[in-house]
Motif scaffolding. Structure first.
Motif, short mmCIF file in Angstrom:
data_model
loop_
_atom_site.label_atom_id
_atom_site.label_comp_id
_atom_site.label_asym_id
_atom_site.label_seq_id
_atom_site.Cartn_x
_atom_site.Cartn_y
_atom_site.Cartn_z
N CYS A 150 0.85 -1.19 0.00
CA CYS A 150 0.00 0.00 0.00
C CYS A 150 0.89 1.24 0.00
O CYS A 150 1.75 1.39 0.87
N ILE A 161 0.01 4.15 0.58
CA ILE A 161 -0.41 5.11 1.59
C ILE A 161 0.20 4.79 2.95
O ILE A 161 0.79 5.64 3.59
N CYS A 162 0.08 3.52 3.39
CA CYS A 162 0.50 3.21 4.75
C CYS A 162 1.60 2.16 4.83
O CYS A 162 2.17 1.94 5.90
N TYR A 207 1.23 -1.17 4.21
CA TYR A 207 0.73 -2.54 4.42
C TYR A 207 1.09 -3.42 3.22
O TYR A 207 1.00 -2.98 2.07
N CYS A 221 -7.32 -1.87 1.70
CA CYS A 221 -6.25 -1.96 2.71
C CYS A 221 -6.87 -2.05 4.11
O CYS A 221 -7.67 -1.18 4.48
N CYS A 238 -5.40 1.33 6.23
CA CYS A 238 -5.76 2.73 5.93
C CYS A 238 -7.03 2.84 5.09
O CYS A 238 -7.47 3.95 4.81
FE FE Z 1 -2.91 1.23 3.53
#
Ligand code: FE
Length: 200
Positions: free
Chosen positions: A168, A170-171, A173, A186, A189
């Motif tokens: 991911c 964004i975060c 993961y 996800c 997030c």
């Molecule tokens: Fe995420």
């Protein structure tokens, strides 16, 4: 369409706080925006999977704490990478109460808004809240953090984990498997498969 064009929109980052039945909660959002000044109103969109979302739907109240450039990654982890259904998000975090009885972050915020919801719009995955700003306090003159600051400076670089699959963006993961389901969300997030990249 080049979906990365969406990353050109700049955002701030906020801890949105809520309280219901003497239980305090909060989550990280990037979607607080002032929409009118008279009356002074903001909108914020919150993912329906967040416990904070349900508390705001029920109580019609929230505080939006504006995070500063000094905010450590631990705050994003604590409020953004776990659910208030499972843990007390305020555990170990210095908190104070605003005039509406809800928490705010005295450290790492340069100010907060206390808001009263006047209308809600169902956006599918999210609810958009339109709210009156009923109180607001400036806490410091530190600059507000932006989403690009978070990605370039605050979020730790992904470790070389040796795992195969998709990460991911964004975060961080990691989904271990092939292929990544198109409807994958996800678990950390709540961003969709579009925000995952294949680990090379
Ligand atoms: Fe995420």
């Amino acid at each position: 369409m080049d979906k990365t064009v969406m990353y050109k929109i700049e955002y701030g980052l906020y801890v949105l706080t809520s309280r219901e039945n003497e239980r305090d909660n909060g989550c990280i959002v990037n979607t607080v925006m002032q929409v009118t000044s008279s009356p002074n109103r903001v909108v914020v969109a919150v993912n329906k999977q967040n416990y904070t979302h349900d508390q705001i739907v029920n109580t019609k109240q929230f505080n939006a704490c504006m995070l500063t450039t000094e905010t450590p990654f631990q705050i994003f982890e604590q409020f953004g990478y776990q659910s208030g259904r499972d843990v007390d998000k305020w555990k170990g975090i210095q908190e104070k109460r605003a005039s509406n009885g809800l928490c705010y972050l005295p450290q790492y915020s340069n100010g907060y808004l206390s808001c009263q919801v006047v209308s809600m719009m169902d956006l599918g995955t999210h609810t958009m809240f339109l709210a009156d700003v009923v109180d607001g306090v400036v806490l410091s003159e530190e600059p507000s953090v932006t989403y690009s600051d978070y990605h370039s400076r605050i979020k730790p670089a992904p470790a070389a984990s040796g795992k195969k699959g998709y990460r991911c963006k964004i975060c961080g993961y990691i989904y271990e498997g092939e292929p990544l389901p198109v409807d994958f969300i996800c678990p950390i997030c709540k961003h969709g498969a579009d925000d995952f990249e294949k680990i090379q």
